[in-house]
Design a protein around this motif. Structure first.
Motif, mmCIF file in Angstrom:
data_model
loop_
_atom_site.group_PDB
_atom_site.id
_atom_site.type_symbol
_atom_site.label_atom_id
_atom_site.label_comp_id
_atom_site.label_asym_id
_atom_site.label_seq_id
_atom_site.Cartn_x
_atom_site.Cartn_y
_atom_site.Cartn_z
ATOM 1 N N GLU A 77 0.838 -1.211 0.000
ATOM 2 C CA GLU A 77 0.000 0.000 0.000
ATOM 3 C C GLU A 77 0.870 1.257 0.000
ATOM 4 O O GLU A 77 0.528 2.253 -0.651
ATOM 5 N N LEU A 78 1.992 1.221 0.716
ATOM 6 C CA LEU A 78 2.884 2.378 0.777
ATOM 7 C C LEU A 78 3.557 2.606 -0.571
ATOM 8 O O LEU A 78 3.671 3.747 -1.039
ATOM 9 N N VAL A 79 4.014 1.539 -1.208
ATOM 10 C CA VAL A 79 4.633 1.669 -2.537
ATOM 11 C C VAL A 79 3.627 2.253 -3.525
ATOM 12 O O VAL A 79 3.952 3.172 -4.297
ATOM 13 N N THR A 80 2.407 1.763 -3.492
ATOM 14 C CA THR A 80 1.361 2.273 -4.387
ATOM 15 C C THR A 80 1.086 3.744 -4.110
ATOM 16 O O THR A 80 0.907 4.543 -5.046
ATOM 17 N N GLU A 81 1.076 4.125 -2.845
ATOM 18 C CA GLU A 81 0.819 5.521 -2.483
ATOM 19 C C GLU A 81 1.905 6.440 -3.033
ATOM 20 O O GLU A 81 1.616 7.506 -3.590
ATOM 21 N N ILE A 82 3.159 6.041 -2.909
ATOM 22 C CA ILE A 82 4.276 6.848 -3.415
ATOM 23 C C ILE A 82 4.185 7.003 -4.930
ATOM 24 O O ILE A 82 4.338 8.106 -5.472
ATOM 25 N N LEU A 83 3.926 5.902 -5.620
ATOM 26 C CA LEU A 83 3.831 5.956 -7.076
ATOM 27 C C LEU A 83 2.615 6.771 -7.523
ATOM 28 O O LEU A 83 2.666 7.458 -8.556
ATOM 29 N N THR A 84 1.541 6.726 -6.761
ATOM 30 C CA THR A 84 0.340 7.495 -7.104
ATOM 31 C C THR A 84 0.602 8.987 -7.000
ATOM 32 O O THR A 84 0.178 9.769 -7.865
#
Length: 223
Positions: A24-31
């Protein structure tokens, strides 16, 4: 944190803790990074996200190819023709600070070469992205991708995640292209390794300085 503080605290992480980040954190950064502005909103960047077994395979294969052909440079973009004057001074100062933090003597070419090869281990980061651009967009596409990389790193730092942009990966774009099966219409620019910083590692203790505004800002007045 506020943006000014974030910019003051930004640094390049060269030692990471091994545990992976939450998905979820990786997705948040990329978003967040995906909101980067681009020329005519073309958004030319594509990123290949590597972690776990995939990253272990990739770094092993890439380093082996670089070691087999240490001078097999195949950059998709023109490399700098050289560094002169203050630009060379800044480059050298950053390099000396890096080696000093690791206890590497200036004349120890073997240790310096090994530290360079650490790029292809992605400094043992648990995650990395390979950033590519649309070939036909040329310099403008690369500029847009540079903005994307900056925003990606700042979004990560805002969440306590360390990063380092790695131009060394782009120097061996041919090997990267073969390993990832990239089409010819994509050019390899760089990688960004990221994860939780190993805060007690000496390589993470040094910081680079910045030029004074008077050295870079030229106020234009009406003639």
């Amino acid at each position: 944190m506020d943006f000014g503080t974030l910019m003051e605290q930004r640094w390049s992480c060269r030692a990471f803790r091994p545990e992976p980040l939450e998905d979820e954190l990786v997705t948040e950064i990329l978003t967040v990074a995906q909101r980067t502005p681009s020329w005519c909103n073309t958004q030319p960047w594509q990123v290949h996200l590597l972690g776990g077994d995939a990253l272990e395979w990739f770094r092993k294969e890439l380093r082996a190819r670089v070691e087999a052909e240490p001078f097999g440079v195949s950059s998709d973009v023109p490399l700098p023709g050289g560094y002169l004057g203050v630009y060379d001074d800044r480059r050298r100062a950053a390099g000396y600070a890096l080696y000093e933090s690791l206890g590497i003597e200036r004349g120890d070419k073997a240790a310096r070469a090994e530290q360079m090869l650490r790029n292809y281990d992605f400094f043992d980061a648990p995650h990395a992205v390979i950033v590519t651009s649309d070939r036909i967009q040329g310099t403008y596409g690369a500029l847009d991708c540079g903005a994307y990389v900056t925003n990606l790193m700042n979004a990560a730092l805002d969440r306590g995640v360390g990063t380092i942009a790695q131009g060394a990966i782009g120097i061996h774009s041919g090997a990267v292209r073969r390993l990832l099966g990239l089409p010819e219409d994509r050019i390899v620019l760089c990688a960004v390794a990221f994860g939780r910083p190993a805060e007690d590692h000496p390589v993470n203790t040094f910081r680079t300085d910045r030029a004074a505004l008077d050295d870079v800002v030229h106020v234009v007045e009406r003639p």
